[in-house]
Design an enzyme around this catalytic site. Structure first.
Site: not given
Length: 303
Positions: A33, A258
């Site tokens: 991510n 993320d």
């Protein structure tokens, strides 16, 4: 002036509910991510590569093709005969998400088993990113290999960024978790912890306590994320607070941290301005949590 951003960890097959008893397949994982959002936010003179291990099955082939289509390099992916990626399924009940995992035999658990391959991948990078989850899925010997290479990279002047991303159920016990995450921080020049996790699992009573603990481990720069309560930066000993971006409606928080990490590092590499990078990353994370799924397309991020 470009460079190479290398993210190290595990990407898994994600199954989510699609209605009528059907499941939707996707790919996600904390370090993937972050690579996704770094790729979205960095100019094209930067390459973004993903370092992991996959199998020789059709799902691994599909995952590699997915990375490549997203502009994420695949040359640092080991392919292991007879192995396959890990898998997890999202279940919803009364609007709450829960997760079931099948990752014990994931190929990614061997991403550091070939020390020469790992060293070559890291030596070719200008920026190295890994997480507590990356360390948790490895054998202790392989985690030590990764930490050793991260320390070499830091000593050579590379930016080594680490998100503790604390997941207790991945560890055999708290002592091992505390010790290994602390070693991950020692190997890093930048740490991006989430205060809620640090308070819960390390007993930090304040954001300043979190900053002090990581600085005492030799971390130069600390970025403490605190959800809607903003971001506190300590760069070269100078502390700055940046408020979070207001979100009208939170749809899915899956990749909030993320996406912030990827956007922050990307902007910082270009500007060397930590507060501006935090403001930029907060806007990206706000867009991400306003959409479904961990990986939001660049055209929806406003970058």
């Amino acid at each position: 002036m470009g460079g190479r951003f290398l993210s190290i960890g595990e990407c898994m097959v994600e199954l989510s509910q699609a209605g009528a008893g059907l499941l939707r397949k996707g790919f996600a994982g904390d370090t993937l991510n972050t690579a996704w959002y770094a790729r979205a936010c960095l100019p094209q003179d930067w390459s973004v590569d993903y370092c992991t291990a996959l199998g020789d099955d059709a799902m691994s082939d599909e995952m590699v093709a997915f990375f490549a289509e997203a502009g994420i390099g695949t040359e640092s992916i080991r392919r292991i005969k007879g192995k396959a990626p890990g898998l997890y399924m999202i279940s919803l009940k009364d609007g709450e998400r829960s997760f079931s995992y099948w990752r014990d035999n994931s190929a990614a658990r061997q991403l550091a088993a070939d020390a020469d391959f790992l060293r070559q991948a890291i030596e070719g990078a200008d920026v190295v990113y890994f997480s507590g989850i990356t360390l948790a899925i490895l054998s202790r010997d392989d985690a030590d290999t990764l930490l050793s290479e991260a320390r070499r990279a830091k000593a050579s002047g590379k930016l080594v960024a680490f998100d503790p991303n604390i997941r207790p159920r991945l560890w055999s016990g708290y002592d091992e978790m505390h010790a290994t995450i602390s070693e991950g921080a020692r190997a890093a020049s930048m740490v991006l912890p989430s205060f809620e996790d640090e308070a819960l699992h390390f007993g930090d009573v304040s954001i300043e306590a979190t900053i002090h603990r990581y600085r005492a481990l030799g971390v130069r720069d600390v970025v403490v994320k605190n959800g809607a309560d903003g971001i506190t930066l300590d760069f070269d000993g100078e502390e700055t607070f940046v408020p979070s971006e207001r979100v009208e409606q939170v749809v899915d928080t899956t990749s909030a941290g993320d996406s912030f990490n990827g956007a922050f590092i990307a902007h910082y590499l270009e500007t060397k301005d930590a507060p501006a990078s935090a403001r930029f990353a907060a806007k990206v994370a706000a867009r991400v949590v306003s959409e479904h799924g961990a990986l939001v397309a660049k055209d929806k991020l406003g970058v």
